[in-house]
Motif scaffolding. Structure first.
Motif, PDB file in Angstrom:
ATOM      1  N   GLY A 199      -7.039   8.421  -4.431  1.00  0.00           N
ATOM      2  CA  GLY A 199      -7.322   7.127  -5.047  1.00  0.00           C
ATOM      3  C   GLY A 199      -8.761   6.691  -4.823  1.00  0.00           C
ATOM      4  N   ASP A 228      -3.662   2.815  -6.089  1.00  0.00           N
ATOM      5  CA  ASP A 228      -4.494   3.813  -6.778  1.00  0.00           C
ATOM      6  C   ASP A 228      -5.964   3.413  -6.762  1.00  0.00           C
ATOM      7  N   ARG A 245     -10.909   8.852  -2.000  1.00  0.00           N
ATOM      8  CA  ARG A 245     -10.320   9.350  -0.749  1.00  0.00           C
ATOM      9  C   ARG A 245      -9.913  10.804  -0.938  1.00  0.00           C
ATOM     10  N   ARG A 262      -4.491   5.306  -1.605  1.00  0.00           N
ATOM     11  CA  ARG A 262      -3.752   6.570  -1.508  1.00  0.00           C
ATOM     12  C   ARG A 262      -4.717   7.748  -1.518  1.00  0.00           C
ATOM     13  N   LEU A 263      -4.241   8.899  -1.076  1.00  0.00           N
ATOM     14  CA  LEU A 263      -5.022  10.125  -1.155  1.00  0.00           C
ATOM     15  C   LEU A 263      -5.331  10.427  -2.623  1.00  0.00           C
ATOM     16  N   ALA A 288       0.840  -1.202   0.000  1.00  0.00           N
ATOM     17  CA  ALA A 288       0.000   0.000   0.000  1.00  0.00           C
ATOM     18  C   ALA A 288       0.878   1.255   0.000  1.00  0.00           C
ATOM     19  N   PRO A 289       0.350   2.382  -0.518  1.00  0.00           N
ATOM     20  CA  PRO A 289      -1.031   2.587  -0.968  1.00  0.00           C
ATOM     21  C   PRO A 289      -1.225   2.224  -2.449  1.00  0.00           C
TER      22      PRO A 289
END
Length: 387
Positions: free
Chosen positions: A333, A282, A385, A330-331, A279-280
């Motif tokens: 994602g 997509d 996210r 992820r941010l 992680a993270p």
């Protein structure tokens, strides 16, 4: 085997299933013990068994008992068949109807829909005006669908290759890669088109779920509840992805490497610990364990084995999976949450609860399909996210 002998075989198999044996196991054991049965006999008996399981309540009412004999007798009456000619007691035929079998009662409204009483309010609340039509659709055999592997062939080329081997297929509107097989379905596994990875068996609604995902070339994508890998391979066929697969029971993925090789794609299998290290991502797809209520045409046992306690346990598992997978994105994602259920408590209710628990997420899109759309019932909510 004569048609009446096939009925007797189906009765015995159904009795074993009603006593607790899994349907596939009961059919396999019968087939191994019945070497005299040809491929046509085995297919016909299988159809009788699954038709009876799909319509278990209504056939039992029409046949006078919830037994293998009652289900087959009720099925014949529902079809308008000549019961006397088949339940005649001659040779390997079932004995003639007697006792309560002679005066069956008409099914009630829910029995005629083959709907469990305890589930009816939940299904009515979730399906609304479509309740009766969806339940009727679930009483019938599902179409056979294929997914064209675009890494190997175009849709037109796949149709042509199948036709050369006596398999007739046509495009289906649910997904650009979906083909509905209209003739020769039993030839699929032996066909060169299947062996060479041009096509895979996959429901059209399942393909529609994959088509709705943001699959961008170069993205790192995790199929978190991969199972046999149908959606994993469907994602791999559409874009240049770095693709990972995980399942809580790794044994479910045992055939995935060979299937991926046949399809000409690469998939890396991950343990639970590996998913956290990698992680993270997509995009994470969580095709969560569910009631399977959207696919009861294919797995009718699930309709009758589901209980309130089992459903509550599934809902708890789904919530835990949503929390686990949200932590892997992820941010910016995406998280795709999918089920093959038509029940709100497994679908929209889960998303509302997640958004209440995790304010750093927003809902991007929603896909809700029922058997009235042609394929299985499926749900997808795509989340992003944002914090």
């Amino acid at each position: 085997m004569t048609p009446a002998a096939r009925l007797s075989a189906a009765i015995g198999i159904l009795d074993r299933i009603l006593a607790g044996a899994p349907a596939e196991q009961a059919l396999t054991n019968w087939g191994r013990a019945s070497r005299y049965a040809g491929s046509g006999d085995r297919a016909a008996v299988r159809d009788l068994v699954f038709d009876a399981l799909r319509c278990r309540r209504s056939f039992a009412r029409l046949g006078g008992a919830e037994t293998g004999r009652g289900l087959i007798l009720g099925g014949l009456r529902a079809a308008g068949a000549d019961v006397g000619a088949l339940f005649c007691g001659e040779g390997h035929a079932p004995a003639p109807p007697a006792g309560p079998e002679l005066a069956p009662q008409p099914p009630s409204a829910l029995e005629s829909l083959d709907c469990p009483d305890w589930l009816a309010p939940r299904l009515q609340g979730s399906l609304g005006a479509d309740f009766a039509a969806v339940m009727q659709a679930l009483r019938h055999r599902a179409p056979v669908f294929l997914r064209v592997n675009l890494a190997r062939a175009s849709v037109a080329a796949a149709i042509e290759a199948l036709a050369a081997e006596g398999i007739v297929a046509r495009p289906h509107p649910l997904a650009a890669t979906a083909l509905e097989v209209t003739e020769g379905a039993r030839k699929i596994h032996g066909s060169a088109a299947y062996r060479d990875g041009l096509v895979e068996l996959q429901d059209a609604a399942s393909q529609a779920v994959v088509q709705a995902l943001p699959l961008v070339a170069g993205a790192r994508v995790l199929d978190y509840c991969a199972g046999g890998g149908g959606k994993t391979l469907a994602m791999a066929g559409g874009a240049g992805l770095t693709l990972f697969a995980h399942d809580a029971d790794p044994r479910r993925m045992r055939d995935l490497p060979a299937r991926a090789e046949r399809a000409g794609v690469r998939v890396r299998l991950l343990s639970t610990a590996d998913t956290r290290r990698e992680a993270p991502f997509d995009l994470v797809l969580a095709d969560a364990p569910c009631s399977g209520s959207g696919s009861w045409r294919r797995a009718p046992e699930g309709k009758w084995s589901l209980t309130p306690a089992r459903l509550a346990a599934l809902v708890a598992t789904q919530a835990a999976i949503l929390d686990e997978t949200a932590a892997l994105v992820r941010l910016g994602g995406h998280l795709g949450y999918a089920t093959c259920s038509v029940l709100d408590e497994e679908n929209d209710d889960q998303i509302h609860a997640l958004l209440a628990r995790r304010p750093g997420w927003e809902r991007v899109s929603r896909l809700r399909l029922t058997p009235l759309d042609g394929g299985d019932g499926f749900f997808l909510s795509l989340l992003r996210r944002i914090g």
